[in-house]
Design a protein around this motif. Structure first.
Motif, PDB file in Angstrom:
ATOM      1  N   PRO A   1       0.787  -1.241   0.000  1.00 52.17           N
ATOM      2  CA  PRO A   1       0.000   0.000   0.000  1.00 52.17           C
ATOM      3  C   PRO A   1       0.818   1.289   0.000  1.00 52.17           C
ATOM      4  O   PRO A   1       0.471   2.221  -0.743  1.00 52.17           O
ATOM      5  N   PRO A   2       1.912   1.405   0.776  1.00 48.08           N
ATOM      6  CA  PRO A   2       2.657   2.664   0.742  1.00 48.08           C
ATOM      7  C   PRO A   2       3.274   2.975  -0.633  1.00 48.08           C
ATOM      8  O   PRO A   2       3.352   4.128  -1.033  1.00 48.08           O
ATOM      9  N   VAL A   3       3.679   1.936  -1.347  1.00 45.09           N
ATOM     10  CA  VAL A   3       4.251   2.159  -2.685  1.00 45.09           C
ATOM     11  C   VAL A   3       3.174   2.694  -3.620  1.00 45.09           C
ATOM     12  O   VAL A   3       3.408   3.642  -4.378  1.00 45.09           O
ATOM     13  N   ALA A   4       1.989   2.120  -3.560  1.00 40.63           N
ATOM     14  CA  ALA A   4       0.890   2.586  -4.403  1.00 40.63           C
ATOM     15  C   ALA A   4       0.506   4.024  -4.044  1.00 40.63           C
ATOM     16  O   ALA A   4       0.258   4.850  -4.933  1.00 40.63           O
ATOM     17  N   ALA A   5       0.470   4.325  -2.748  1.00 42.30           N
ATOM     18  CA  ALA A   5       0.147   5.687  -2.316  1.00 42.30           C
ATOM     19  C   ALA A   5       1.217   6.663  -2.796  1.00 42.30           C
ATOM     20  O   ALA A   5       0.899   7.763  -3.256  1.00 42.30           O
ATOM     21  N   PHE A   6       2.481   6.269  -2.720  1.00 38.20           N
ATOM     22  CA  PHE A   6       3.562   7.133  -3.187  1.00 38.20           C
ATOM     23  C   PHE A   6       3.445   7.397  -4.683  1.00 38.20           C
ATOM     24  O   PHE A   6       3.632   8.534  -5.140  1.00 38.20           O
ATOM     25  N   LEU A   7       3.152   6.366  -5.463  1.00 38.80           N
ATOM     26  CA  LEU A   7       3.016   6.555  -6.913  1.00 38.80           C
ATOM     27  C   LEU A   7       1.850   7.471  -7.242  1.00 38.80           C
ATOM     28  O   LEU A   7       1.879   8.189  -8.246  1.00 38.80           O
ATOM     29  N   GLN A   8       0.824   7.458  -6.411  1.00 40.02           N
ATOM     30  CA  GLN A   8      -0.358   8.271  -6.679  1.00 40.02           C
ATOM     31  C   GLN A   8      -0.188   9.720  -6.237  1.00 40.02           C
ATOM     32  O   GLN A   8      -0.537  10.631  -6.969  1.00 40.02           O
ATOM     33  N   VAL A   9       0.333   9.940  -5.022  1.00 40.17           N
ATOM     34  CA  VAL A   9       0.356  11.298  -4.471  1.00 40.17           C
ATOM     35  C   VAL A   9       1.746  11.830  -4.150  1.00 40.17           C
ATOM     36  O   VAL A   9       1.881  12.988  -3.756  1.00 40.17           O
ATOM     37  N   GLY A  10       2.777  11.021  -4.272  1.00 38.39           N
ATOM     38  CA  GLY A  10       4.125  11.490  -3.945  1.00 38.39           C
ATOM     39  C   GLY A  10       4.304  11.579  -2.437  1.00 38.39           C
ATOM     40  O   GLY A  10       3.634  10.898  -1.674  1.00 38.39           O
ATOM     41  N   LEU A  11       5.217  12.426  -1.999  1.00 35.15           N
ATOM     42  CA  LEU A  11       5.510  12.564  -0.568  1.00 35.15           C
ATOM     43  C   LEU A  11       4.602  13.609   0.082  1.00 35.15           C
ATOM     44  O   LEU A  11       5.062  14.587   0.663  1.00 35.15           O
ATOM     45  N   SER A  12       3.318  13.379  -0.005  1.00 37.70           N
ATOM     46  CA  SER A  12       2.359  14.307   0.597  1.00 37.70           C
ATOM     47  C   SER A  12       1.848  13.736   1.916  1.00 37.70           C
ATOM     48  O   SER A  12       2.266  12.668   2.354  1.00 37.70           O
ATOM     49  N   LYS A  13       0.919  14.442   2.530  1.00 38.79           N
ATOM     50  CA  LYS A  13       0.366  13.976   3.801  1.00 38.79           C
ATOM     51  C   LYS A  13      -0.373  12.654   3.642  1.00 38.79           C
ATOM     52  O   LYS A  13      -0.406  11.848   4.569  1.00 38.79           O
ATOM     53  N   HIS A  14      -0.938  12.401   2.466  1.00 39.88           N
ATOM     54  CA  HIS A  14      -1.640  11.141   2.249  1.00 39.88           C
ATOM     55  C   HIS A  14      -0.673   9.950   2.261  1.00 39.88           C
ATOM     56  O   HIS A  14      -1.020   8.864   2.723  1.00 39.88           O
ATOM     57  N   PHE A  15       0.525  10.152   1.760  1.00 44.07           N
ATOM     58  CA  PHE A  15       1.525   9.085   1.804  1.00 44.07           C
ATOM     59  C   PHE A  15       1.868   8.738   3.246  1.00 44.07           C
ATOM     60  O   PHE A  15       1.903   7.572   3.628  1.00 44.07           O
ATOM     61  N   TRP A  16       2.114   9.746   4.075  1.00 49.13           N
ATOM     62  CA  TRP A  16       2.483   9.501   5.465  1.00 49.13           C
ATOM     63  C   TRP A  16       1.309   8.928   6.246  1.00 49.13           C
ATOM     64  O   TRP A  16       1.495   8.088   7.122  1.00 49.13           O
ATOM     65  N   LEU A  17       0.106   9.335   5.916  1.00 47.46           N
ATOM     66  CA  LEU A  17      -1.081   8.759   6.539  1.00 47.46           C
ATOM     67  C   LEU A  17      -1.204   7.284   6.171  1.00 47.46           C
ATOM     68  O   LEU A  17      -1.579   6.454   7.003  1.00 47.46           O
ATOM     69  N   ASN A  18      -0.847   6.948   4.952  1.00 42.07           N
ATOM     70  CA  ASN A  18      -0.886   5.557   4.524  1.00 42.07           C
ATOM     71  C   ASN A  18       0.167   4.733   5.253  1.00 42.07           C
ATOM     72  O   ASN A  18      -0.097   3.594   5.637  1.00 42.07           O
TER      73      ASN A  18
END
Length: 55
Positions: free
Chosen positions: A13-30
């Motif tokens: 999941p963190p890799v998919a979140a990173f590909l989608q939003v980059g290093l944003s708050k959503h990535f860290w939340l994931n």
């Protein structure tokens, strides 16, 4: 590319979140959701991909 992100969201999941939003708050939340348990991280990553959130 959407299918690849969905498959990644199920297994990494963190890799998919990173590909989608980059290093944003959503990535860290994931990352936090994945640490708390695999299911919250997967659900959040899928939500980011389906809703097509961008950084």
């Amino acid at each position: 590319m959407q299918i690849v992100k969905i498959i990644l969201a199920l297994f990494l999941p963190p890799v998919a979140a990173f590909l989608q939003v980059g290093l944003s708050k959503h990535f860290w939340l994931n990352i936090l959701g994945t640490i708390c348990g695999a299911l919250p991280g997967v659900v959040h990553a899928l939500w980011l991909i389906v809703k097509d959130k961008q950084a």
